[in-house]
Scaffold this motif. Structure first.
Motif, PDB file in Angstrom:
ATOM      1  N   ALA A   1       0.826  -1.218   0.000  1.00  0.00           N
ATOM      2  CA  ALA A   1       0.000   0.000   0.000  1.00  0.00           C
ATOM      3  C   ALA A   1       0.858   1.265   0.000  1.00  0.00           C
ATOM      4  N   ARG A   2       2.046   1.204   0.619  1.00  0.00           N
ATOM      5  CA  ARG A   2       2.915   2.393   0.717  1.00  0.00           C
ATOM      6  C   ARG A   2       3.784   2.600  -0.526  1.00  0.00           C
ATOM      7  N   CYS A   3       3.786   1.612  -1.462  1.00  0.00           N
ATOM      8  CA  CYS A   3       4.573   1.780  -2.691  1.00  0.00           C
ATOM      9  C   CYS A   3       3.797   2.642  -3.674  1.00  0.00           C
ATOM     10  N   CYS A   4       4.506   3.596  -4.286  1.00  0.00           N
ATOM     11  CA  CYS A   4       3.848   4.463  -5.260  1.00  0.00           C
ATOM     12  C   CYS A   4       3.581   3.672  -6.542  1.00  0.00           C
ATOM     13  N   HIS A   5       2.333   3.635  -6.973  1.00  0.00           N
ATOM     14  CA  HIS A   5       1.952   2.969  -8.221  1.00  0.00           C
ATOM     15  C   HIS A   5       1.559   4.040  -9.227  1.00  0.00           C
ATOM     16  N   ALA A   6       2.046   3.929 -10.436  1.00  0.00           N
ATOM     17  CA  ALA A   6       1.775   4.964 -11.441  1.00  0.00           C
ATOM     18  C   ALA A   6       0.284   5.075 -11.717  1.00  0.00           C
ATOM     19  N   HIS A   7      -0.135   6.301 -12.020  1.00  0.00           N
ATOM     20  CA  HIS A   7      -1.537   6.557 -12.349  1.00  0.00           C
ATOM     21  C   HIS A   7      -1.612   7.096 -13.765  1.00  0.00           C
ATOM     22  N   PRO A   8      -2.545   6.683 -14.560  1.00  0.00           N
ATOM     23  CA  PRO A   8      -3.560   5.677 -14.287  1.00  0.00           C
ATOM     24  C   PRO A   8      -3.121   4.316 -14.794  1.00  0.00           C
ATOM     25  N   THR A   9      -3.026   3.340 -13.911  1.00  0.00           N
ATOM     26  CA  THR A   9      -2.670   1.974 -14.321  1.00  0.00           C
ATOM     27  C   THR A   9      -3.595   0.967 -13.641  1.00  0.00           C
ATOM     28  N   LEU A  10      -3.660  -0.204 -14.241  1.00  0.00           N
ATOM     29  CA  LEU A  10      -4.428  -1.285 -13.620  1.00  0.00           C
ATOM     30  C   LEU A  10      -3.759  -1.721 -12.316  1.00  0.00           C
ATOM     31  N   ALA A  11      -2.436  -1.504 -12.228  1.00  0.00           N
ATOM     32  CA  ALA A  11      -1.691  -1.922 -11.034  1.00  0.00           C
ATOM     33  C   ALA A  11      -2.170  -1.186  -9.783  1.00  0.00           C
ATOM     34  N   GLU A  12      -2.818  -0.052  -9.971  1.00  0.00           N
ATOM     35  CA  GLU A  12      -3.362   0.650  -8.799  1.00  0.00           C
ATOM     36  C   GLU A  12      -4.414  -0.183  -8.073  1.00  0.00           C
ATOM     37  N   THR A  13      -5.033  -1.137  -8.779  1.00  0.00           N
ATOM     38  CA  THR A  13      -6.011  -2.004  -8.101  1.00  0.00           C
ATOM     39  C   THR A  13      -5.323  -2.830  -7.014  1.00  0.00           C
ATOM     40  N   VAL A  14      -4.050  -3.192  -7.261  1.00  0.00           N
ATOM     41  CA  VAL A  14      -3.306  -3.984  -6.267  1.00  0.00           C
ATOM     42  C   VAL A  14      -3.030  -3.112  -5.034  1.00  0.00           C
ATOM     43  N   LYS A  15      -2.599  -1.888  -5.285  1.00  0.00           N
ATOM     44  CA  LYS A  15      -2.336  -0.970  -4.163  1.00  0.00           C
ATOM     45  C   LYS A  15      -3.622  -0.734  -3.358  1.00  0.00           C
ATOM     46  N   GLU A  16      -4.722  -0.522  -4.069  1.00  0.00           N
ATOM     47  CA  GLU A  16      -5.995  -0.243  -3.383  1.00  0.00           C
ATOM     48  C   GLU A  16      -6.478  -1.461  -2.590  1.00  0.00           C
ATOM     49  N   ALA A  17      -6.279  -2.644  -3.134  1.00  0.00           N
ATOM     50  CA  ALA A  17      -6.672  -3.855  -2.393  1.00  0.00           C
ATOM     51  C   ALA A  17      -5.820  -3.985  -1.134  1.00  0.00           C
ATOM     52  N   ALA A  18      -4.532  -3.594  -1.251  1.00  0.00           N
ATOM     53  CA  ALA A  18      -3.649  -3.629  -0.074  1.00  0.00           C
ATOM     54  C   ALA A  18      -4.130  -2.610   0.966  1.00  0.00           C
ATOM     55  N   LEU A  19      -4.537  -1.430   0.502  1.00  0.00           N
ATOM     56  CA  LEU A  19      -5.095  -0.432   1.428  1.00  0.00           C
ATOM     57  C   LEU A  19      -6.379  -0.968   2.070  1.00  0.00           C
ATOM     58  N   ALA A  20      -7.154  -1.703   1.268  1.00  0.00           N
ATOM     59  CA  ALA A  20      -8.446  -2.210   1.754  1.00  0.00           C
ATOM     60  C   ALA A  20      -8.280  -3.235   2.878  1.00  0.00           C
ATOM     61  N   VAL A  21      -7.096  -3.870   2.953  1.00  0.00           N
ATOM     62  CA  VAL A  21      -6.863  -4.823   4.057  1.00  0.00           C
ATOM     63  C   VAL A  21      -7.032  -4.089   5.392  1.00  0.00           C
ATOM     64  N   ASP A  22      -6.648  -2.816   5.387  1.00  0.00           N
ATOM     65  CA  ASP A  22      -6.755  -2.003   6.597  1.00  0.00           C
ATOM     66  C   ASP A  22      -7.973  -1.067   6.545  1.00  0.00           C
ATOM     67  N   GLY A  23      -8.893  -1.382   5.634  1.00  0.00           N
ATOM     68  CA  GLY A  23     -10.130  -0.602   5.543  1.00  0.00           C
ATOM     69  C   GLY A  23      -9.933   0.815   5.068  1.00  0.00           C
ATOM     70  N   ARG A  24      -8.869   1.073   4.273  1.00  0.00           N
ATOM     71  CA  ARG A  24      -8.672   2.463   3.854  1.00  0.00           C
ATOM     72  C   ARG A  24      -8.408   2.630   2.362  1.00  0.00           C
ATOM     73  N   ALA A  25      -9.095   1.802   1.554  1.00  0.00           N
ATOM     74  CA  ALA A  25      -9.035   2.029   0.098  1.00  0.00           C
ATOM     75  C   ALA A  25      -9.605   3.412  -0.176  1.00  0.00           C
ATOM     76  N   ILE A  26      -9.007   4.106  -1.109  1.00  0.00           N
ATOM     77  CA  ILE A  26      -9.447   5.484  -1.383  1.00  0.00           C
ATOM     78  C   ILE A  26     -10.647   5.519  -2.330  1.00  0.00           C
ATOM     79  N   HIS A  27     -10.590   4.686  -3.380  1.00  0.00           N
ATOM     80  CA  HIS A  27     -11.593   4.836  -4.429  1.00  0.00           C
ATOM     81  C   HIS A  27     -12.759   3.859  -4.331  1.00  0.00           C
ATOM     82  N   PHE A  28     -12.954   3.199  -3.222  1.00  0.00           N
ATOM     83  CA  PHE A  28     -14.088   2.272  -3.102  1.00  0.00           C
ATOM     84  C   PHE A  28     -14.550   2.198  -1.656  1.00  0.00           C
TER      85      PHE A  28
END
Ligand code: NAI
Length: 461
Positions: free
Chosen positions: A434-461
């Motif tokens: 979640a703390r790794c910068c993922h380029a925007h806009p890429t599909l790889a951001e879904t991985v970062k967001e899912a990692a954020l979601a583990v801690d309940g803090r996805a930004i876009h969902f």
């Protein structure tokens, strides 16, 4: 009599890669392969030709249905199946020639013929121009696997085919019946559905893709059904007969099913026939897999085996890793494969990719975990490119947050899983991803967001 430091039997992805690595380590290496084209099942009649047909059939389907809402009109789209098959074969031949070139570059000596043992340290090659006996310090068996069938079904590679026949149809079947909803059944079913076949998939279990995370498999079935694949689960196929109209599939307790071609994709078995393993101290399991220790060595000192022939996941990249680890351990003293971290990819549309433990496996182990999930429809790049189906799911240890499994169904899942496998190899937590910068806009951001979601803090969902 020629003598080698190492003889590798089989030039599939496990064998040829191991041969090159051993040559890089300064050894005098020979590789024996019975087929004229190097590369094994994966290159000749597996991963590579199926991907060529998957790509081509995807383009065809898109051109026929896919672009109207993007403002691109295409008329008179035509299927030239012969040209599609020629392209496939060119890809295969070019890559096979590439391995020949790599063997020459690394001075790996190639023998063409069938290899068998003649006692410890002796190998016989039977080729079209007779027999040759070789001696060697070490042997690596990398003979792979072959298609299995079911009792009552004779594969003729015409009406009743394995993946090999299904890669080479010269006309689109009207009704293709697929037995087995595993990797091969779904990939080949997808190819022929896109090209116009009616496809019915018969599966013995009450789910598709056994072994994969159940939530992902359920989503996959929903999407594939929408695309037009018909599934009949809980079906035990009792036999197939060929008649004037095509093929009739007999199913226990149900009406039989009529189609014009049948694909049998119910798994594979190890190739050990004709190796004369009896002349050395190599044993096989009940299911025919060669038994090896943690360094891939058999009971016979100096005889090793890797890949499909020893069991485990029957995947090209698993065989490659084992081949490299085996020869590195033999010649440098260190070599290891982390079998808990082997990704698997099913190249349907969307792709399905997985690494590590499924939710079911974690529950069975009684391991407490947290789950973060993020849908592709909430990702900007996915929306822009029209690939909104599916999700990324990350499972992390409840206490330590270490990532235990990642399961993706969605566009380019097979590429996205590489980041997850690397992270897991380094023992990453979901917080690390979640703390790794993922380029925007890429599909790889879904991985970062899912990692954020583990801690309940996805930004876009
Ligand atoms: P599989 O093991 O993936 O699937 C076989 C399916 O057949 C299972 O779902 C099983 O329950 C079902 N089945 C077994 N007996 C049956 C019966 N009597 N009636 C109905 N269904 C029955 O095997 P598959 O698809 O043949 O693939 C063989 C191997 O090749 C696998 O180990 C797979 O990992 C590998 N492979 C990998 C690919 C990839 O990495 N993309 C692509 C193709 C194959």
């Amino acid at each position: 009599m020629p003598h080698h430091d190492l003889i590798v039997i089989g030039a599939g992805p496990g064998g040829y890669v191991a041969a090159i690595r051993a040559a890089q380590l300064g050894k005098n290496v020979a590789c024996i392969e019975k087929e004229p084209l190097l590369g094994g099942t994966c290159l000749r009649v597996g991963c590579i030709p199926s991907k060529a047909l998957l790509e081509s059939s995807h383009l065809y389907e898109q051109a026929t249905h896919g672009w109207v809402d993007r403002g691109i009109g295409v008329s008179k789209v035509q299927l030239d199946l012969a040209a599609m098959q020629t392209h496939k074969q060119q890809v295969v031949n070019t890559l096979g020639g590439g391995i020949d070139g790599l063997f020459k570059k690394h001075k790996v000596i190639r023998y063409t013929g069938h290899a068998s043992f003649d006692g410890p340290g002796r190998v016989i090659v039977k080729g079209s121009d007779g027999e040759q006996e070789l001696t060697t310090d070490n042997v690596l068996i990398a003979t792979g696997s072959s298609v299995t069938s079911l009792p009552g079904i004779d594969i003729d590679e015409d009406r009743i085919v394995s993946s090999t026949g299904a890669l080479s149809f010269n006309e689109v079947p009207k009704h293709l019946i697929v037995i087995g909803a595993g990797y091969i059944g779904l990939e080949m079913g997808t190819v022929w559905r896109r090209l116009g076949a009616q496809v019915t998939v018969l599966e013995y279990l009450d789910r598709i893709l056994p072994g994969m995370d159940a939530q992902v498999a359920k989503e996959a079935q929903k999407i594939f059904t929408k695309q037009g694949l018909k599934f009949r689960l809980g079906c035990r196929v009792a036999g197939v007969s060929v008649n004037r109209k095509g093929c009739e599939v007999q199913i226990d307790g149900q009406d039989s099913l009529q189609g014009d071609r049948v694909l049998v994709s119910v798994g594979r078995r190890p190739n050990t026939t004709g190796l004369n393993l009896e002349s050395i101290d190599v044993v096989t399991s009940d299911r025919g897999f060669i038994t090896v220790d943690e360094h891939f060595e058999t009971l016979q000192p100096g005889v090793f085996a890797i890949g499909d022939v020893i069991g485990g996941a029957m995947l090209a990249h698993k065989a490659e890793e084992e081949g490299i680890a085996c020869v590195e351990r033999l010649y440098t003293g260190y070599g290891h494969v982390n079998h808990d971290n082997i990704p698997g990819v099913c190249y349907t549309d969307p792709e399905i990719a997985t690494v590590g433990k499924s939710e079911e496996a974690l529950k069975e182990e009684g391991r407490a975990y947290r789950k973060g999930q993020f849908p592709f429809m909430a990702n900007g790049r996915a929306r822009a490119s029209g690939h909104m189906e599916g999700f990324v799911k990350i499972l992390a240890d409840e206490q330590t947050d270490r990532v235990l499994g990642v399961h993706i169904i969605g566009a380019h899942a097979g590429e996205l899983i590489a980041e997850c496998a690397s992270a897991m190899e380094f023992g990453a937590s979901s917080e690390d991803i979640a703390r790794c910068c993922h380029a925007h806009p890429t599909l790889a951001e879904t991985v970062k967001e899912a990692a954020l979601a583990v801690d309940g803090r996805a930004i876009h969902f």
